[in-house]
Design a protein around this motif. Structure first.
Motif, PDB file in Angstrom:
ATOM      1  N   TRP A  50       1.340  -1.038   0.093  1.00 42.74           N
ATOM      2  CA  TRP A  50      -0.209  -0.564  -0.014  1.00 42.74           C
ATOM      3  C   TRP A  50       0.937   1.118   0.153  1.00 42.74           C
ATOM      4  O   TRP A  50       1.739   1.150   0.845  1.00 42.74           O
ATOM      5  CB  TRP A  50      -0.705  -0.194   1.625  1.00 42.74           C
ATOM      6  CG  TRP A  50      -1.726  -0.928   0.934  1.00 42.74           C
ATOM      7  CD1 TRP A  50      -2.238  -1.622   0.350  1.00 42.74           C
ATOM      8  CD2 TRP A  50      -2.501  -1.277   2.422  1.00 42.74           C
ATOM      9  NE1 TRP A  50      -3.416  -2.596   0.885  1.00 42.74           N
ATOM     10  CE2 TRP A  50      -3.288  -2.216   2.375  1.00 42.74           C
ATOM     11  CE3 TRP A  50      -2.841  -1.242   3.634  1.00 42.74           C
ATOM     12  CZ2 TRP A  50      -4.136  -3.536   2.761  1.00 42.74           C
ATOM     13  CZ3 TRP A  50      -3.365  -2.280   4.932  1.00 42.74           C
ATOM     14  CH2 TRP A  50      -4.454  -3.170   3.895  1.00 42.74           C
ATOM     15  N   ARG A  51       0.459   2.257  -0.642  1.00 39.94           N
ATOM     16  CA  ARG A  51       1.675   3.491  -0.538  1.00 39.94           C
ATOM     17  C   ARG A  51       0.685   4.035   0.714  1.00 39.94           C
ATOM     18  O   ARG A  51      -0.182   4.542   0.687  1.00 39.94           O
ATOM     19  CB  ARG A  51       0.781   4.378  -2.039  1.00 39.94           C
ATOM     20  CG  ARG A  51       1.760   5.797  -2.115  1.00 39.94           C
ATOM     21  CD  ARG A  51       1.280   6.722  -3.584  1.00 39.94           C
ATOM     22  NE  ARG A  51       1.880   7.399  -3.416  1.00 39.94           N
ATOM     23  CZ  ARG A  51       1.307   8.441  -3.765  1.00 39.94           C
ATOM     24  NH1 ARG A  51       0.633   9.474  -3.748  1.00 39.94           N
ATOM     25  NH2 ARG A  51       2.760   9.847  -3.536  1.00 39.94           N
ATOM     26  N   ILE A  52       2.329   4.670   1.329  1.00 40.67           N
ATOM     27  CA  ILE A  52       1.939   5.365   2.686  1.00 40.67           C
ATOM     28  C   ILE A  52       2.487   7.004   2.265  1.00 40.67           C
ATOM     29  O   ILE A  52       3.390   7.208   1.260  1.00 40.67           O
ATOM     30  CB  ILE A  52       3.164   5.116   3.733  1.00 40.67           C
ATOM     31  CG1 ILE A  52       2.738   3.186   3.712  1.00 40.67           C
ATOM     32  CG2 ILE A  52       3.345   5.592   4.763  1.00 40.67           C
ATOM     33  CD1 ILE A  52       4.172   3.071   4.657  1.00 40.67           C
ATOM     34  N   PRO A  53       1.396   7.861   2.872  1.00 41.75           N
ATOM     35  CA  PRO A  53       2.303   9.047   2.591  1.00 41.75           C
ATOM     36  C   PRO A  53       3.032   9.390   3.480  1.00 41.75           C
ATOM     37  O   PRO A  53       3.584   9.053   4.238  1.00 41.75           O
ATOM     38  CB  PRO A  53       1.491   9.816   2.712  1.00 41.75           C
ATOM     39  CG  PRO A  53       0.156   9.053   3.609  1.00 41.75           C
ATOM     40  CD  PRO A  53       0.728   7.941   3.516  1.00 41.75           C
ATOM     41  N   SER A  54       4.293  10.424   3.498  1.00 42.89           N
ATOM     42  CA  SER A  54       5.339  10.411   3.161  1.00 42.89           C
ATOM     43  C   SER A  54       5.026  12.288   4.137  1.00 42.89           C
ATOM     44  O   SER A  54       4.470  12.040   3.783  1.00 42.89           O
ATOM     45  CB  SER A  54       6.552  11.219   2.017  1.00 42.89           C
ATOM     46  OG  SER A  54       7.261  11.959   2.642  1.00 42.89           O
ATOM     47  N   PRO A  55       5.905  11.484   5.368  1.00 41.49           N
ATOM     48  CA  PRO A  55       5.368  12.895   6.339  1.00 41.49           C
ATOM     49  C   PRO A  55       6.223  13.794   6.668  1.00 41.49           C
ATOM     50  O   PRO A  55       6.135  15.014   7.252  1.00 41.49           O
ATOM     51  CB  PRO A  55       5.924  12.255   8.005  1.00 41.49           C
ATOM     52  CG  PRO A  55       6.735  11.065   7.734  1.00 41.49           C
ATOM     53  CD  PRO A  55       6.922  10.581   6.254  1.00 41.49           C
ATOM     54  N   SER A  56       7.388  14.124   4.863  1.00 40.37           N
ATOM     55  CA  SER A  56       8.687  15.130   4.689  1.00 40.37           C
ATOM     56  C   SER A  56       7.088  16.117   5.098  1.00 40.37           C
ATOM     57  O   SER A  56       8.132  17.118   5.093  1.00 40.37           O
ATOM     58  CB  SER A  56       9.233  15.228   3.737  1.00 40.37           C
ATOM     59  OG  SER A  56       9.925  13.376   3.886  1.00 40.37           O
ATOM     60  N   PRO A  57       6.840  16.438   4.062  1.00 43.03           N
ATOM     61  CA  PRO A  57       5.883  17.959   3.914  1.00 43.03           C
ATOM     62  C   PRO A  57       5.763  18.753   5.184  1.00 43.03           C
ATOM     63  O   PRO A  57       5.689  19.724   5.507  1.00 43.03           O
ATOM     64  CB  PRO A  57       4.215  17.579   2.943  1.00 43.03           C
ATOM     65  CG  PRO A  57       5.397  16.446   1.966  1.00 43.03           C
ATOM     66  CD  PRO A  57       6.037  15.922   3.550  1.00 43.03           C
ATOM     67  N   LEU A  58       4.867  17.777   6.119  1.00 41.01           N
ATOM     68  CA  LEU A  58       4.225  18.727   7.664  1.00 41.01           C
ATOM     69  C   LEU A  58       5.326  18.456   8.186  1.00 41.01           C
ATOM     70  O   LEU A  58       5.418  20.101   8.950  1.00 41.01           O
ATOM     71  CB  LEU A  58       3.478  17.294   8.247  1.00 41.01           C
ATOM     72  CG  LEU A  58       3.224  17.496   9.224  1.00 41.01           C
ATOM     73  CD1 LEU A  58       2.232  18.842   9.334  1.00 41.01           C
ATOM     74  CD2 LEU A  58       2.387  16.361  10.023  1.00 41.01           C
TER      75      LEU A  58
END
Length: 67
Positions: A50-58
């Motif tokens: 599954w695709r997990i969103p990256s926390p980098s932008p936050l």
């Protein structure tokens, strides 16, 4: 792959936090259980591809707010 992840986490859950509860360290048991649940959720999602969103932008936005 997913079955292997579930089996490994079952062994970890049975071995690791049980000793904390047996010693009466309830707060440590709850923290360990919560971290184990988060870790299992991420490992399961990766195992299912599954695709997990990256926390980098936050994180970048929080750092910009600090400075």
């Amino acid at each position: 792959m997913v079955i292997l992840i579930v089996l490994i986490y079952a062994v970890i859950v049975l071995a690791d936090p049980y000793g904390l509860l047996k010693q009466g360290m309830k707060r440590d048991f709850y923290v360990c259980s919560a971290l184990c649940l988060i870790s299992f959720s991420i490992a399961f999602a990766l195992g299912m591809k599954w695709r997990i969103p990256s926390p980098s932008p936050l994180i970048v936005s929080w750092v910009k707010l600090l400075f």
